[in-house]
Structure formats: structure tokens, C-alpha cells
Write a protein that holds these residues in place. Structure first.
Motif, short mmCIF file in Angstrom:
data_model
loop_
_atom_site.label_atom_id
_atom_site.label_comp_id
_atom_site.label_asym_id
_atom_site.label_seq_id
_atom_site.Cartn_x
_atom_site.Cartn_y
_atom_site.Cartn_z
N PRO A 258 33.04 31.44 37.67
CA PRO A 258 31.93 31.40 38.64
C PRO A 258 31.16 30.09 38.62
N ALA A 259 31.22 29.36 37.52
CA ALA A 259 30.48 28.10 37.43
C ALA A 259 31.17 26.96 38.16
N PRO A 262 30.96 26.88 42.91
CA PRO A 262 30.08 28.04 43.06
C PRO A 262 29.79 28.45 44.50
N SER A 263 29.88 27.51 45.45
CA SER A 263 29.51 27.82 46.83
C SER A 263 30.68 27.74 47.81
N ARG A 289 32.73 34.60 46.11
CA ARG A 289 31.73 33.57 46.36
C ARG A 289 31.05 33.74 47.71
#
Length: 325
Positions: A258-259, A262-263, A289
Motif C-alpha cells: 500500500p505504501a 498509493p494513488s 487503491r
């Protein structure tokens, strides 16, 4: 005896210059093909292998020429090779015409739609009149979609050197929050400059355009840490390069964290070497995401559905089932 006068001229005046013949207008297909050919020659001189779009554009132009000459069987054979090169599973032209084929090339539905339309004209006798015009238009659209000429024009690469275009693109804040390097061939040495710029501008970058930049798997892996660290990056365009399906493993692993990215909502991988479908874990990573985006499209593998079921607009057999996380 007097001086011989040219008809229509007063004494002492020079005869009018002969009117210049205007060259015949250059066909747009020929112009695009010549640009692609010149690009291929530069890569070949540098000892590198060509991106797949060079071969695909050549197939399109040869197919158009054969169709104009009424050589239907040969044009049909080239169309079959083009479909296979683009990862379209069916080898039967009837399957394409009647939209019963199961296509796995989810990454590029535009090409599918153009190929289906093109097949109708190739499958017919020698096209004339409006049919010939429609065939030429489809070939032009397919060439436009599969080649970087629009990016070359936008960056001025037809008249400027790639190094100058790259230098200009990596100066200051990215316009419209987009780092657009599309159509600029990158070398491994230049990747360091690109990575450094992405790190400096990380807070502003929402989109990165790296299509038609001659990226290989190894080159993309070198850029992956810088790309994955961009907090606002939503779209990443990697189409038209020399990437293979092997790089999907690294991209999928990156999306599991997830890091990283992220977008991001979409990564365009069309028109590469052999990336014809996207693995479910890859799509699930994107879905997590952007849960509000709705169901991500997937395509049934051949044999999973009956012909004609769940037929999409572009002729692909589509499933809108939501990937399970």
C-alpha cells in the motif's frame, strides 16, 4: 536583323520564369510510415532492438497496399499475423467478423475495435470508392494509435534533437502536474536524470507519460522505486515500449504494498512486446487503491463462456465481475 522577342514580353524584358510544378500532396500514411522508419534506423544504428510498433506499422501499410491491389488472400494473411502479434487469440477471420472471438488483450481495446472494423473491409473484394476511403482511414487511425508520431509532433521531435526535448521536459515544475516524456527515446544513462527529476517534483506529479520511450524491462525496474514513491501519481503510461510480460511480476508485487503507488488508478501497458492480459492480482491492487472507480473490466479466457455471451462494444467477450480481494 532584330533581337528575337519572346511572345508576350515587351522589348528588353526578361521572359517570365516557367511556373513551378507543385509536388503532389504526400499521403499521410506514407508520411507517418517514413517517420517511424527513420526512428527505426536510428535505433538500429545504435545497436538496439526495435520496439514492436515498428513491425506492426509495417504490417498495416503492406496490408493496405495489398488490399488496394485486390490481393485479398495475402492481405487477409497479413491481418492474421497482425492480430496474433497483438495478442488476439482467434486465428479465424470469421470469428473476428462475427465478434465471437475471445480476446485477451484487455490492455488495448481501441486496437481491438479498429482491427474488427478493418477485417470487414479486408474480407471483401477489392475496395473502391467509399469503401477504399474507409479502409485507408482505418489504417491511418491504427497507425496513429500504434505509433508515436503524435508525441513527436507535440514535442517537436521532427525538427529537434531528443536530448533537447528531454532537457526541456525536465525543467521546472511539471505542467498540469504531468511529466510527459512520450516519444522521447531514453537511454539507460538518461534514466538517472528522469529519476532525479521525479524525486525533486514528487509533490506535484499526478501523471507520468513514458509511452514510446524505448523502455525495456530492466530500464523500467530502475525507474520503479522513483515511480512508486510518487504520492499523487494516478496514471502511468508505458505503452509502445519493449516491455515483456515478465515485468508484470514486479509491478504486481509493487501494487501489493500500500505504501507504493498509493494513488495510482491505472497503468497503461498496451502495444508492448507480449503483454496481452493483466493478472488478477494486478487488477486487485488497482481496485484497492480506487474503490470508487467501480468494477475493473476483465476478459474471459477462451472457453470460459459461450460465443455471443457478455459481448462488449468492441467485440471482446467481457466480464464485469469484481475481483475478490
Amino acid at each position: 536583323m532584330g533581337t528575337r522577342q519572346t511572345k508576350g514580353c515587351a522589348p528588353g524584358e526578361a521572359p517570365p520564369a516557367a511556373p513551378r510544378k507543385r509536388p503532389a500532396p504526400r499521403d499521410r500514411n506514407d508520411f507517418l510510415t517514413s517517420l517511424v522508419a527513420k526512428s527505426g534506423e536510428k535505433v538500429a544504428r545504435g545497436g538496439g532492438s526495435l520496439a514492436p510498433y515498428h513491425h506492426r506499422v509495417g504490417l498495416i501499410q503492406d496490408m493496405l497496399l495489398l488490399a488496394k491491389q485486390g490481393r485479398q488472400e495475402e492481405a487477409t494473411e497479413l491481418l492474421r499475423h497482425l492480430r496474433q502479434d497483438l495478442g488476439m487469440e482467434s486465428t479465424s477471420l470469421d470469428d473476428v467478423l462475427y465478434r465471437y472471438a475471445s480476446f485477451r488483450n484487455l490492455v488495448d481495446p481501441i486496437t481491438h475495435d479498429l482491427i474488427i472494423s478493418l477485417a470487414r473491409y479486408i474480407h471483401c473484394p477489392k475496395p473502391e470508392g467509399e469503401a477504399l476511403g474507409a479502409l485507408e482511414k482505418l489504417c491511418r487511425q491504427l497507425t496513429y494509435h500504434l505509433s508515436p508520431h503524435s508525441q513527436w509532433r507535440r514535442h517537436g521531435l521532427v525538427r529537434r534533437k531528443p536530448q533537447a526535448c528531454l532537457k526541456a521536459a525536465l525543467m521546472g515544475k511539471p505542467p498540469d502536474n504531468t511529466v510527459d516524456l512520450s516519444g522521447i527515446p531514453l537511454s539507460p544513462r538518461e534514466l538517472e536524470r528522469v529519476a532525479a527529476y521525479l524525486e525533486r517534483s514528487a509533490a506535484h506529479v499526478a501523471a507520468v507519460e513514458l509511452c514510446f520511450t524505448e523502455l525495456t524491462d530492466e530500464m523500467l525496474l530502475r525507474l520503479l522505486p522513483a515511480l512508486g514513491a510518487l504520492p499523487r501519481l494516478t496514471t502511468l503510461s508505458l505503452n509502445g515500449n519493449r516491455l515483456t510480460k515478465a515485468v508484470l511480476r514486479d509491478l504486481t508485487e509493487a501494487l501489493k504494498d500500500p505504501a507504493r503507488f498509493p494513488s495510482v488508478t491505472w497503468i497503461d501497458l498496451g502495444n508492448n512486446v507480449d503483454i496481452f492480459s493483466l493478472p488478477q492480482p494486478f487488477l486487485v491492487g488497482l481496485k484497492r487503491r480506487c474503490p470508487k472507480q467501480g468494477n475493473l473490466p476483465t476478459i474471459l479466457e477462451f472457453g470460459e463462456g459461450q460465443p455471443g455471451e457478455h459481448e462488449g462494444q468492441d467485440g471482446a467477450v467481457e466480464s464485469r465481475e469484481e475481483p475478490q480481494g
